[in-house]
Design a protein around this motif. Structure first.
Motif, short mmCIF file in Angstrom:
data_model
loop_
_atom_site.label_atom_id
_atom_site.label_comp_id
_atom_site.label_asym_id
_atom_site.label_seq_id
_atom_site.Cartn_x
_atom_site.Cartn_y
_atom_site.Cartn_z
N ASP A 197 0.76 -1.25 -0.15
CA ASP A 197 0.37 -0.15 -0.07
C ASP A 197 0.60 1.23 0.10
O ASP A 197 0.79 2.32 -0.87
N LEU A 198 2.09 1.17 0.28
CA LEU A 198 2.98 2.29 0.85
C LEU A 198 4.54 1.54 0.61
O LEU A 198 5.04 0.91 1.32
N ILE A 199 5.14 2.51 -0.11
CA ILE A 199 6.60 2.57 -0.83
C ILE A 199 7.15 3.79 -0.54
O ILE A 199 7.16 4.45 -0.76
N MET A 200 8.23 3.43 0.22
CA MET A 200 8.86 4.22 0.54
C MET A 200 10.58 4.26 -0.38
O MET A 200 10.82 2.58 0.39
N VAL A 201 11.03 5.20 -0.86
CA VAL A 201 12.26 4.64 -1.72
C VAL A 201 13.59 6.05 -0.81
O VAL A 201 13.25 7.12 -1.11
N ASP A 202 14.17 4.94 0.23
CA ASP A 202 15.17 6.34 1.09
C ASP A 202 16.35 5.35 0.94
O ASP A 202 17.25 5.77 1.69
N ALA A 203 16.73 4.04 -0.28
CA ALA A 203 18.11 3.91 -0.06
C ALA A 203 17.44 3.64 -1.25
O ALA A 203 16.57 3.15 -2.09
N PRO A 204 18.94 2.55 -2.44
CA PRO A 204 19.85 2.67 -1.36
C PRO A 204 21.10 3.20 -2.13
O PRO A 204 21.01 4.68 -2.43
N ARG A 205 22.32 3.65 -1.42
CA ARG A 205 22.99 4.66 -1.64
C ARG A 205 23.09 5.09 -2.94
O ARG A 205 22.93 4.65 -3.78
N GLY A 206 23.84 6.74 -3.03
CA GLY A 206 23.58 7.27 -4.36
C GLY A 206 23.62 8.74 -4.68
O GLY A 206 23.96 9.44 -4.93
N THR A 234 -1.63 3.12 -4.76
CA THR A 234 -0.41 2.84 -4.00
C THR A 234 0.36 3.81 -4.04
O THR A 234 0.45 5.00 -4.89
N HIS A 235 0.58 4.73 -2.71
CA HIS A 235 1.87 5.81 -1.91
C HIS A 235 3.45 5.24 -2.42
O HIS A 235 3.65 4.71 -1.42
N VAL A 236 3.72 6.14 -2.50
CA VAL A 236 5.12 6.45 -2.95
C VAL A 236 5.37 7.85 -2.94
O VAL A 236 5.42 8.67 -3.21
N PHE A 237 7.02 7.64 -1.98
CA PHE A 237 7.78 8.16 -1.22
C PHE A 237 8.35 8.03 -1.62
O PHE A 237 9.47 6.58 -1.44
N LEU A 238 9.36 9.37 -2.48
CA LEU A 238 10.91 9.39 -3.04
C LEU A 238 11.50 10.26 -1.75
O LEU A 238 11.74 11.81 -1.93
N HIS A 239 12.66 10.04 -0.94
CA HIS A 239 13.54 11.11 -0.68
C HIS A 239 14.71 11.27 -0.77
O HIS A 239 14.94 10.79 -2.43
N ASP A 242 16.71 16.64 -4.41
CA ASP A 242 17.27 18.12 -4.33
C ASP A 242 18.73 16.83 -5.27
O ASP A 242 18.89 17.04 -6.22
N ARG A 243 18.55 15.71 -5.58
CA ARG A 243 20.00 14.77 -6.53
C ARG A 243 19.61 14.56 -7.50
O ARG A 243 18.15 14.37 -8.01
N PRO A 244 19.98 15.23 -8.55
CA PRO A 244 19.52 14.60 -10.18
C PRO A 244 19.25 12.91 -10.46
O PRO A 244 18.26 13.53 -11.17
N VAL A 245 20.17 12.16 -10.05
CA VAL A 245 19.34 11.26 -10.57
C VAL A 245 18.19 10.67 -9.67
O VAL A 245 16.74 10.05 -10.59
N GLU A 246 17.55 11.01 -8.78
CA GLU A 246 16.12 10.14 -8.40
C GLU A 246 14.97 12.00 -8.74
O GLU A 246 14.37 10.92 -9.35
N ARG A 247 15.33 12.66 -8.76
CA ARG A 247 14.83 12.97 -9.69
C ARG A 247 14.22 13.09 -11.23
O ARG A 247 12.89 13.45 -11.67
N THR A 248 14.89 12.95 -12.02
CA THR A 248 15.34 12.17 -13.21
C THR A 248 14.15 11.04 -13.11
O THR A 248 13.36 10.99 -14.07
N TRP A 249 14.86 10.53 -12.47
CA TRP A 249 14.49 9.09 -12.45
C TRP A 249 12.59 8.84 -11.70
O TRP A 249 11.82 8.19 -12.59
N ALA A 250 12.22 9.87 -10.95
CA ALA A 250 10.83 9.83 -10.60
C ALA A 250 10.28 10.20 -11.73
O ALA A 250 9.29 10.72 -12.05
N GLU A 251 10.46 11.34 -12.47
CA GLU A 251 9.84 12.12 -13.54
C GLU A 251 9.42 10.88 -14.55
O GLU A 251 9.23 11.23 -15.09
#
Length: 284
Positions: A197-206, A234-239, A242-251
């Motif tokens: 129901d909820l997925i949080m992405v706060d890893a792995p190292r990046g 589905t609730h997805v939380f991405l932390h 501010d980093r370019p890879v996280e932002r690019t893949w999220a979009e």
């Protein structure tokens, strides 16, 4: 999820006054327990119905452990109060639920406690770190993940995403998907057998080139959300957006149109299941 406290840690920026965040986290638990107590003692039938959703039983050991832990530790959770509040609000409405967390750290006890009657599972890349955390918190559920990617491969993996048919949203599968390098195809069966129901992405190292990066975690979260069979989103939380890879893949995979809330370095998406009658060539 934080393992170290230096400026290059997974946590990144530390709060200027970490003790304030610690007090605020304890306040969240205290408020939740007060609400649960009200529902348990009320004769109102609506309150009784809600009691099963909010608590259903007296405070659990893990909740009490969490309150004691955060009231006495100087190590604060990775996210700041505004970021935590976004996930807390969803958990308040959805708990007990299935909550999948990429990463194991100093905030894991908090997440498991906020979903205290639900199923909270942590996926961590470092076996030694899993052993360390579970040594002091054996009631947490954590599994080790082997990633097949490196942060430096992000651009290459974007091309792979579009060129490999088994990465296509038309197929969208994770278990046994060996051809798509983004698919976490060797996870424990309990990950695939549950609908999250909820997925949080706060890893792995990046934060350095040889790190796994979060491309696979974001891809896996997107596919799981699209394949949801149960009601609702589905609730997805991405932390660390501010980093370019996280932002690019999220979009590319989680989609701006599904972004419903943001605070600090955290984005909250509500992703609906993909329509089986309208297969798409794109995630967004």
């Amino acid at each position: 999820m934080q393992k170290h406290s230096n400026s290059n840690s997974i946590h990144g920026i530390k709060p200027e006054r970490p003790w304030l965040l610690g007090i605020a986290v304890v306040g969240l638990f205290g408020s939740a327990l007060l609400i649960a107590t009200f529902f348990r003692t009320s004769n109102n039938p609506i309150a009784c119905k809600m009691a099963g959703m909010v608590s259903g039983q007296p405070s659990t050991d893990i909740q009490m452990e969490a309150i004691i832990h955060y009231a006495t530790t100087k190590i604060t959770p990775q996210q700041n109060m505004d970021e935590i509040r976004i996930s807390f609000d969803v958990l308040r409405d959805r708990s007990p639920c299935n909550f999948l967390v990429f990463g194991l750290g100093h905030d894991s006890l908090m997440w498991a406690s906020l979903n205290h009657r639900g199923n909270t599972l942590f996926l961590e890349e470092d076996p030694k770190w899993v052993e360390t955390v579970l040594g002091s918190a054996p009631f947490l559920k954590a599994r080790t993940v082997n990633y097949r990617t490196q942060l430096s491969q992000s651009d290459q993996l974007i091309r792979h995403l579009h060129q490999e048919p088994d990465c296509s949203p038309k197929k969208s599968f994770i278990r046994g998907n060996h051809r798509c390098r983004l698919a976490l195809d060797m996870l424990p069966a309990e990950v695939y057998d549950n609908e999250w129901d909820l997925i949080m992405v706060d890893a792995p190292r990046g934060w350095f080139p040889e790190a796994p990066g979060r491309m696979s975690a974001i891809y896996t979260a997107a596919v799981m959300a699209r394949n949801r069979k149960g009601p609702g989103v589905t609730h997805v939380f991405l932390h660390d957006v501010d980093r370019p890879v996280e932002r690019t893949w999220a979009e590319r995979l989680l989609c701006r149109k599904y972004l419903v809330k943001e605070a600090g370095r955290l984005w909250h998406f509500e992703i609906p299941p993909a329509s089986p009658n309208k297969p798409s060539n794109d995630f967004c």
